[in-house]
Write a protein that holds these residues in place. Structure first.
Motif, PDB file in Angstrom:
ATOM      1  N   ASN A   1      -4.266 -28.785 -20.331  1.00  0.00           N
ATOM      2  CA  ASN A   1      -4.322 -27.489 -20.733  1.00  0.00           C
ATOM      3  C   ASN A   1      -3.922 -27.437 -22.242  1.00  0.00           C
ATOM      4  OD1 ASN A   1      -4.637 -26.175 -18.188  1.00  0.00           O
ATOM      5  ND2 ASN A   1      -2.702 -27.249 -17.667  1.00  0.00           N
ATOM      6  N   TYR A   2      -4.867 -26.701 -23.181  1.00  0.00           N
ATOM      7  CA  TYR A   2      -4.494 -26.586 -24.522  1.00  0.00           C
ATOM      8  C   TYR A   2      -4.479 -24.637 -24.766  1.00  0.00           C
ATOM      9  CZ  TYR A   2      -5.558 -25.478 -29.243  1.00  0.00           C
ATOM     10  OH  TYR A   2      -5.254 -25.085 -30.609  1.00  0.00           O
ATOM     11  N   GLN A   3      -3.406 -24.726 -25.359  1.00  0.00           N
ATOM     12  CA  GLN A   3      -3.362 -23.292 -25.767  1.00  0.00           C
ATOM     13  C   GLN A   3      -2.699 -22.996 -27.076  1.00  0.00           C
ATOM     14  OE1 GLN A   3      -2.300 -19.876 -22.928  1.00  0.00           O
ATOM     15  NE2 GLN A   3      -0.244 -20.121 -23.828  1.00  0.00           N
ATOM     16  N   ASP A   4      -3.329 -21.946 -27.944  1.00  0.00           N
ATOM     17  CA  ASP A   4      -3.072 -21.534 -29.340  1.00  0.00           C
ATOM     18  C   ASP A   4      -2.838 -19.973 -29.003  1.00  0.00           C
ATOM     19  OD1 ASP A   4      -2.369 -20.806 -31.644  1.00  0.00           O
ATOM     20  OD2 ASP A   4      -4.008 -21.843 -32.649  1.00  0.00           O
ATOM     21  N   TRP A   5      -1.676 -19.575 -28.665  1.00  0.00           N
ATOM     22  CA  TRP A   5      -1.362 -18.483 -28.154  1.00  0.00           C
ATOM     23  C   TRP A   5      -0.591 -17.695 -29.239  1.00  0.00           C
ATOM     24  CZ3 TRP A   5      -2.269 -15.184 -23.916  1.00  0.00           C
ATOM     25  CH2 TRP A   5      -1.602 -14.076 -23.800  1.00  0.00           C
ATOM     26  N   LYS A   6      -0.979 -16.264 -29.579  1.00  0.00           N
ATOM     27  CA  LYS A   6      -0.445 -15.546 -30.716  1.00  0.00           C
ATOM     28  C   LYS A   6      -0.234 -14.033 -30.256  1.00  0.00           C
ATOM     29  CE  LYS A   6      -1.901 -18.004 -34.726  1.00  0.00           C
ATOM     30  NZ  LYS A   6      -3.174 -18.664 -34.258  1.00  0.00           N
ATOM     31  N   SER A   7       0.781 -13.420 -30.379  1.00  0.00           N
ATOM     32  CA  SER A   7       1.022 -12.010 -29.802  1.00  0.00           C
ATOM     33  C   SER A   7       2.298 -11.225 -30.433  1.00  0.00           C
ATOM     34  CB  SER A   7       1.392 -12.099 -28.228  1.00  0.00           C
ATOM     35  OG  SER A   7       2.387 -12.891 -28.084  1.00  0.00           O
ATOM     36  N   GLU A   8       2.319 -10.163 -30.590  1.00  0.00           N
ATOM     37  CA  GLU A   8       3.515  -9.372 -31.045  1.00  0.00           C
ATOM     38  C   GLU A   8       4.377  -9.103 -29.877  1.00  0.00           C
ATOM     39  OE1 GLU A   8       4.443  -4.968 -33.259  1.00  0.00           O
ATOM     40  OE2 GLU A   8       2.519  -5.949 -33.618  1.00  0.00           O
ATOM     41  N   GLU A   9       5.591  -9.576 -30.025  1.00  0.00           N
ATOM     42  CA  GLU A   9       6.550  -9.499 -28.812  1.00  0.00           C
ATOM     43  C   GLU A   9       7.833  -8.561 -29.333  1.00  0.00           C
ATOM     44  OE1 GLU A   9       7.253 -12.763 -26.360  1.00  0.00           O
ATOM     45  OE2 GLU A   9       5.279 -13.238 -26.259  1.00  0.00           O
ATOM     46  N   PRO A  10       8.503  -7.852 -28.604  1.00  0.00           N
ATOM     47  CA  PRO A  10       9.768  -7.303 -29.061  1.00  0.00           C
ATOM     48  C   PRO A  10      10.980  -8.436 -28.469  1.00  0.00           C
ATOM     49  CG  PRO A  10       9.081  -6.307 -26.979  1.00  0.00           C
ATOM     50  CD  PRO A  10       7.839  -7.348 -27.543  1.00  0.00           C
ATOM     51  N   LEU A  11      11.726  -8.316 -29.476  1.00  0.00           N
ATOM     52  CA  LEU A  11      13.279  -9.310 -29.146  1.00  0.00           C
ATOM     53  C   LEU A  11      14.086  -8.284 -29.174  1.00  0.00           C
ATOM     54  CD1 LEU A  11      12.665 -12.259 -31.125  1.00  0.00           C
ATOM     55  CD2 LEU A  11      11.966 -12.065 -28.698  1.00  0.00           C
ATOM     56  N   TYR A  12      15.236  -8.394 -28.376  1.00  0.00           N
ATOM     57  CA  TYR A  12      16.358  -7.555 -27.930  1.00  0.00           C
ATOM     58  C   TYR A  12      17.647  -8.269 -28.197  1.00  0.00           C
ATOM     59  CZ  TYR A  12      12.806  -4.988 -25.712  1.00  0.00           C
ATOM     60  OH  TYR A  12      11.545  -4.249 -25.404  1.00  0.00           O
ATOM     61  N   PHE A  13      18.661  -7.480 -29.362  1.00  0.00           N
ATOM     62  CA  PHE A  13      19.855  -8.000 -29.507  1.00  0.00           C
ATOM     63  C   PHE A  13      20.795  -7.031 -30.011  1.00  0.00           C
ATOM     64  CE2 PHE A  13      16.893  -8.353 -32.901  1.00  0.00           C
ATOM     65  CZ  PHE A  13      17.421  -8.009 -34.222  1.00  0.00           C
ATOM     66  N   ASN A  14      21.922  -7.025 -29.576  1.00  0.00           N
ATOM     67  CA  ASN A  14      22.908  -6.090 -29.911  1.00  0.00           C
ATOM     68  C   ASN A  14      22.579  -4.581 -29.747  1.00  0.00           C
ATOM     69  OD1 ASN A  14      24.645  -8.055 -30.792  1.00  0.00           O
ATOM     70  ND2 ASN A  14      23.901  -8.363 -32.786  1.00  0.00           N
ATOM     71  N   ASN A  15      21.903  -4.362 -28.799  1.00  0.00           N
ATOM     72  CA  ASN A  15      21.363  -2.927 -28.399  1.00  0.00           C
ATOM     73  C   ASN A  15      20.222  -2.581 -29.363  1.00  0.00           C
ATOM     74  OD1 ASN A  15      23.103  -2.745 -25.970  1.00  0.00           O
ATOM     75  ND2 ASN A  15      24.582  -2.234 -27.453  1.00  0.00           N
ATOM     76  N   LEU A  16      19.769  -3.502 -29.982  1.00  0.00           N
ATOM     77  CA  LEU A  16      18.550  -3.329 -31.015  1.00  0.00           C
ATOM     78  C   LEU A  16      17.478  -4.074 -30.716  1.00  0.00           C
ATOM     79  CD1 LEU A  16      20.864  -3.570 -34.489  1.00  0.00           C
ATOM     80  CD2 LEU A  16      20.147  -1.313 -33.185  1.00  0.00           C
ATOM     81  N   SER A  17      16.308  -3.676 -31.417  1.00  0.00           N
ATOM     82  CA  SER A  17      15.095  -4.546 -31.070  1.00  0.00           C
ATOM     83  C   SER A  17      14.439  -4.683 -32.182  1.00  0.00           C
ATOM     84  CB  SER A  17      14.129  -3.779 -30.156  1.00  0.00           C
ATOM     85  OG  SER A  17      13.582  -2.462 -30.856  1.00  0.00           O
ATOM     86  N   ALA A  18      13.519  -5.919 -32.426  1.00  0.00           N
ATOM     87  CA  ALA A  18      12.673  -6.171 -33.602  1.00  0.00           C
ATOM     88  C   ALA A  18      11.393  -6.404 -32.997  1.00  0.00           C
ATOM     89  CB  ALA A  18      13.321  -6.982 -34.456  1.00  0.00           C
ATOM     90  N   ASN A  19      10.264  -6.416 -33.632  1.00  0.00           N
ATOM     91  CA  ASN A  19       9.216  -6.901 -33.205  1.00  0.00           C
ATOM     92  C   ASN A  19       8.774  -8.100 -34.266  1.00  0.00           C
ATOM     93  OD1 ASN A  19       8.287  -4.936 -31.350  1.00  0.00           O
ATOM     94  ND2 ASN A  19       7.703  -3.622 -33.189  1.00  0.00           N
ATOM     95  N   TYR A  20       8.151  -9.382 -33.237  1.00  0.00           N
ATOM     96  CA  TYR A  20       7.963 -10.468 -34.165  1.00  0.00           C
ATOM     97  C   TYR A  20       6.634 -11.015 -33.782  1.00  0.00           C
ATOM     98  CZ  TYR A  20      12.726 -11.812 -35.710  1.00  0.00           C
ATOM     99  OH  TYR A  20      13.934 -11.881 -36.104  1.00  0.00           O
ATOM    100  N   MET A  21       5.907 -11.745 -34.568  1.00  0.00           N
ATOM    101  CA  MET A  21       4.778 -12.403 -34.211  1.00  0.00           C
ATOM    102  C   MET A  21       4.994 -13.678 -33.580  1.00  0.00           C
ATOM    103  SD  MET A  21       2.375 -14.984 -34.678  1.00  0.00           S
ATOM    104  CE  MET A  21       2.555 -15.427 -36.536  1.00  0.00           C
ATOM    105  N   TYR A  22       4.645 -13.947 -32.276  1.00  0.00           N
ATOM    106  CA  TYR A  22       4.848 -15.231 -31.605  1.00  0.00           C
ATOM    107  C   TYR A  22       3.744 -15.922 -31.343  1.00  0.00           C
ATOM    108  CZ  TYR A  22       6.148 -18.322 -27.621  1.00  0.00           C
ATOM    109  OH  TYR A  22       6.442 -19.333 -26.805  1.00  0.00           O
ATOM    110  N   ASN A  23       3.993 -17.409 -32.024  1.00  0.00           N
ATOM    111  CA  ASN A  23       2.743 -18.299 -31.786  1.00  0.00           C
ATOM    112  C   ASN A  23       3.250 -19.504 -31.002  1.00  0.00           C
ATOM    113  OD1 ASN A  23       0.990 -20.308 -34.072  1.00  0.00           O
ATOM    114  ND2 ASN A  23       0.317 -19.805 -32.184  1.00  0.00           N
ATOM    115  N   ASN A  24       2.578 -19.834 -29.980  1.00  0.00           N
ATOM    116  CA  ASN A  24       2.718 -20.948 -29.100  1.00  0.00           C
ATOM    117  C   ASN A  24       1.565 -22.068 -29.348  1.00  0.00           C
ATOM    118  OD1 ASN A  24       3.103 -22.785 -26.958  1.00  0.00           O
ATOM    119  ND2 ASN A  24       4.898 -21.715 -26.327  1.00  0.00           N
TER     120      ASN A  24
END
Length: 421
Positions: free
Chosen positions: A161-184
């Motif tokens: 299996n080969y994959q180059d995955w990109k998506s916008e994902e929310p991360l949660y910390f200290n009751n706050l959130s931020a959006n990150y570009m995630y690439n795997n």
């Protein structure tokens, strides 16, 4: 007296020889195989020419065939040939296995997204799954998959299996959130081994890199805005499968244990272990009903990080909860639904279902009693429809409406291909 005794022994020997003769398989004949190679079918069958005729083994072979993506239904008949030899006729109903993948959706940030792909689940007529897809959700994703469980023998195969995955994902910390570009970007090779009819093992390596890039939302000095990690994942999957299929109906028990150990040389994330087990139980109810259940239990290394592996998500565990609502380092989820066939024609089935999804999570860095805290418990209930094509593999379009029962929950519609579980 001596003559009578010798006569008795002779007759006993003759009768024992006659009645001890085993019925043998003279020839196995395959009917209905069009794309699927007959040589492949005979390769994976336990029933073979010259072997003892055994109805239990034949029943097992039929279940094995019905598990193949290429076969929608199978059955057998036995006919006398000559002496103690019998012909076994196995009849197949094949699925169409070249499946295009076309999905369109709009995310919460109004980004129009689509996925296009093509997969053949019976490539070369030998139960090889081969295909790939391209996805655009504001970022470009590519994937290519190859799996041949019977590549070397009836029991042993390989997957790549080969994959180059990109998506916008929310991360949660200290009751706050931020959006990150995630690439795997990952490269995976797996050995596929069938221990016996009910037990299989998949094992191998996955070499991958993960990149996180901050896009928007809250920030914290302890959470990096850019992260680039190279990792190695050791994977072992053990499956016990005692399911029987009759078109859209499933009956029996199945268990899949997933274990992964991830190593990484970086200062932000330690090595970690993750394992979860899916337990499935299906029961036929009357002629048209099917009760289906999935219990998922999982734990990972309990690091206090916004990158925790277990996600709370519409498309994974709780229908109606939303997309990537939260993350945790432990998860217990029960999905239970009753499926009922409303309409059934030669090739088409309309199935309705009523379901309940319930789950609880351990927060990153938390304790096991997090599972029992009311704020971590989510319960959803709802109804749905399944539009099923009986002659195309996994051609099930599903739509579910889930409504939150626990306090301040959301509600929503969930679409997908294939049964939810």
């Amino acid at each position: 007296m001596k003559f009578k005794f010798l006569f008795f022994l002779t007759m006993l020997f003759v009768m024992t020889s006659v009645f001890s003769q085993e019925k043998k398989v003279y020839d196995v004949k395959i009917k209905g195989a069009n794309k699927t190679k007959i040589s492949f079918i005979k390769k994976i069958l336990t029933t073979k020419n010259g072997r003892t005729l055994d109805s239990l083994v034949l029943d097992e072979d039929i279940v094995r065939l019905k598990r193949l993506p290429a076969i929608s239904h199978a059955y057998y008949q036995v006919f006398y040939s000559h002496d103690e030899l019998y012909n076994v006729f196995i009849y197949l109903e094949e699925n169409k296995t070249v499946i295009p993948l076309v999905n369109f959706w709009t995310s919460t940030n109004q980004q129009f997204s689509y996925k296009l792909g093509l997969f053949d689940y019976n490539f070369l007529g030998r139960n090889i799954a081969f295909g790939g897809f391209y996805q655009n959700n504001g970022f470009d994703t590519y994937a290519l998959n190859f799996g041949a469980p019977n590549l070397f023998s009836k029991r042993f195969g390989l997957a790549f299996n080969y994959q180059d995955w990109k998506s916008e994902e929310p991360l949660y910390f200290n009751n706050l959130s931020a959006n990150y570009m995630y690439n795997n970007i990952s490269y995976e090779v797996l050995g596929l081994y069938e221990v016996n009819f009910k037990n299989t093992l998949n094992f191998g390596l996955n070499f991958f890199s993960e990149k996180y890039k901050y896009l928007s939302g809250a920030t914290d000095p302890s959470v990096p805005q850019n992260l680039d990690l190279d990792k190695i994942l050791l994977k072992l999957v053990y499956m016990y499968d005692n399911l029987d299929y009759y078109y859209q109906y499933v009956d029996g028990f199945k268990s899949i244990l997933y274990t992964q150990y991830v190593t990484s040389n970086n200062n932000f994330q330690d090595k970690f272990f993750i394992a979860w087990n899916d337990f499935f139980y299906y029961k036929r109810v009357g002629d048209r009903g099917n009760w289906a259940n999935r219990l998922r239990m999982g734990l990972s290394s309990n690091q206090e990080t916004p990158f925790a592996p277990f996600a709370l998500d519409n498309n994974v565990n709780l229908r109606g909860v939303g997309i990537l609502v939260d993350r945790g380092t432990g998860s217990v989820v029960l999905n239970s639904e009753y499926r009922y066939t409303l309409i059934e024609k030669n090739w088409f089935v309309l199935q309705g279902n009523a379901f309940i999804d319930a789950g609880t999570w351990r927060t990153p860095g938390g304790k096991l009693n997090d599972f029992f805290q009311s704020e971590n418990i989510r319960i959803f209930s709802g109804v749905g429809l399944r539009f099923i094509h009986k002659k195309i593999y996994n051609a099930i379009f599903r739509i579910d409406y889930g409504y939150g029962i626990t306090r301040n929950e959301s509600k929503g519609i969930v679409f997908g291909i294939g049964q939810y579980f």
